[in-house]
Design an enzyme around this catalytic site. Sequence first.
Site, PDB file in Angstrom:
ATOM      1  N   LYS A 204      -2.899 -14.389  -6.351  1.00  0.00           N
ATOM      2  CA  LYS A 204      -3.932 -14.140  -5.351  1.00  0.00           C
ATOM      3  C   LYS A 204      -4.597 -15.483  -5.034  1.00  0.00           C
ATOM      4  CE  LYS A 204      -6.995 -10.307  -4.275  1.00  0.00           C
ATOM      5  NZ  LYS A 204      -6.156  -9.571  -3.323  1.00  0.00           N
TER       6      LYS A 204
HETATM    7  C1  LIG Z   1      -5.553  -8.347  -3.135  1.00  0.00           C
HETATM    8  C2  LIG Z   1      -4.287  -8.091  -2.421  1.00  0.00           C
HETATM    9  C3  LIG Z   1      -3.699  -6.811  -2.361  1.00  0.00           C
HETATM   10  C4  LIG Z   1      -4.338  -5.568  -2.920  1.00  0.00           C
HETATM   11  O1  LIG Z   1      -4.626  -5.653  -4.281  1.00  0.00           O
HETATM   12  P1  LIG Z   1      -5.709  -4.662  -4.915  1.00  0.00           P
HETATM   13  O2  LIG Z   1      -5.733  -5.076  -6.346  1.00  0.00           O
HETATM   14  O3  LIG Z   1      -5.219  -3.301  -4.719  1.00  0.00           O
HETATM   15  O4  LIG Z   1      -6.985  -4.928  -4.207  1.00  0.00           O
HETATM   16  C5  LIG Z   1      -2.479  -6.673  -1.712  1.00  0.00           C
HETATM   17  N1  LIG Z   1      -1.878  -7.731  -1.139  1.00  0.00           N
HETATM   18  C6  LIG Z   1      -2.419  -8.962  -1.167  1.00  0.00           C
HETATM   19  C7  LIG Z   1      -1.707 -10.071  -0.511  1.00  0.00           C
HETATM   20  C8  LIG Z   1      -3.633  -9.184  -1.808  1.00  0.00           C
HETATM   21  O5  LIG Z   1      -4.165 -10.404  -1.807  1.00  0.00           O
END
Ligand SMILES: *Cc1c(COP(=O)(O)O)cnc(C)c1O
Length: 366
Positions: A204
């Site tokens: 992330k």
């Molecule tokens: C944060 C994110 C998600 C969703 O993750 P959650 O943990 O469900 O909030 C999906 N795809 C990307 C690219 C992300 O950055």
Amino acid sequence: MDGESILHFDHKPHASPVPADERTALLANPGFGRVFTDHMVIARYSEGRGWHSASVEARAPISLDPAAAVFHYAQEIFEGLKAYRTADGGAAMFRPDANARRFKESAERMAMAPVPESLFLDAVCELVKVDRDWIPTAEGGSLYLRPFMIANEVFLGVKPSSEYLFMVIASSVGAYFKGGREAVQVWVSQDYTRAAPGGTGAAKCGGNYAASLLAQSEAIRHDCDQVVFLDAVERKWVEELGGMNVFFVFEDGSLQTPPLNGSILPGITRDSIMTLAREGGLTVREEPYSIDQWRQDAESGRLTEAFACGTAAVVTPIGELRYPNGSFTIGNGVSAGQTTKRLKTSLVDIQRGTAPDPHGWVYKVF
Ligand SMILES: *Cc1c(COP(=O)(O)O)cnc(C)c1O
């Protein structure tokens, strides 16, 4: 080097927090990501010393040297999670331990110093407690927490930074997608990909979002809300949206989502949905799904629903796909189908504390 196990947080309360009546006015219609609380958490890391100097202080601009590594080589990661009001007047977060673990994994991929999970959890809890009055009480409202980390060594050489800043800020939020239509229209990016095998798609990091913005502008130009990205090698397999994972629902009641292949972000909502669906007796497949199959199945009626999921918007039905020379709708194109609705309700009910929590997903802050 995991740093100290338990860091003491120095508390420096805001000298002039937003007055209660102004805060109430802001909370009436906060939107997403524009209304911020009074405080922030900040902790520092230096090689040799580990994590130190943790504090809860007034939210304010920070000062960074122009040669700080993050400005040049983009060592940056973040998380997103929500705190909710509970019926007893307290507050709870949803699976923050999973965010703490993912934050560590993102740090490892970006060659950054991992934040110990206990420090991550303490930091978000400290902020929720000090800014508890910023948690909206309105239906659908929550306090969106944004932990993030940047490289701040003052050095232009290309190498992992020896210093990091870990911070948490919080934003009072209402519903994520504005506008009346419930289902979103999604643009299939032909020219751009988000992440490639061996790249940073599963981390992330802000860089993934930077890479997605041009496609997002293209989507907006075509009157779409979001982009769906295809795999970078064959440009054929559906991966995910810019910031949400994707699910398909079939007429036999089964569910499918692309497998975590290294270029897809392992969503905590995705994981929770799979668990709830299986408990509800649905078959869930983690298998690749091609964009051509998506169109065929939508047209034949074999595919009855599709939805995107993530912390910010929780579950969002996908009503229509658009690409340069065509488009097709899923379901009735405007509202959520039965399975989408049911899964969303079961998840939100657990998050809000109105349904039992057999997995221990809800984490009480106070
Ligand atoms: C944060 C994110 C998600 C969703 O993750 P959650 O943990 O469900 O909030 C999906 N795809 C990307 C690219 C992300 O950055």
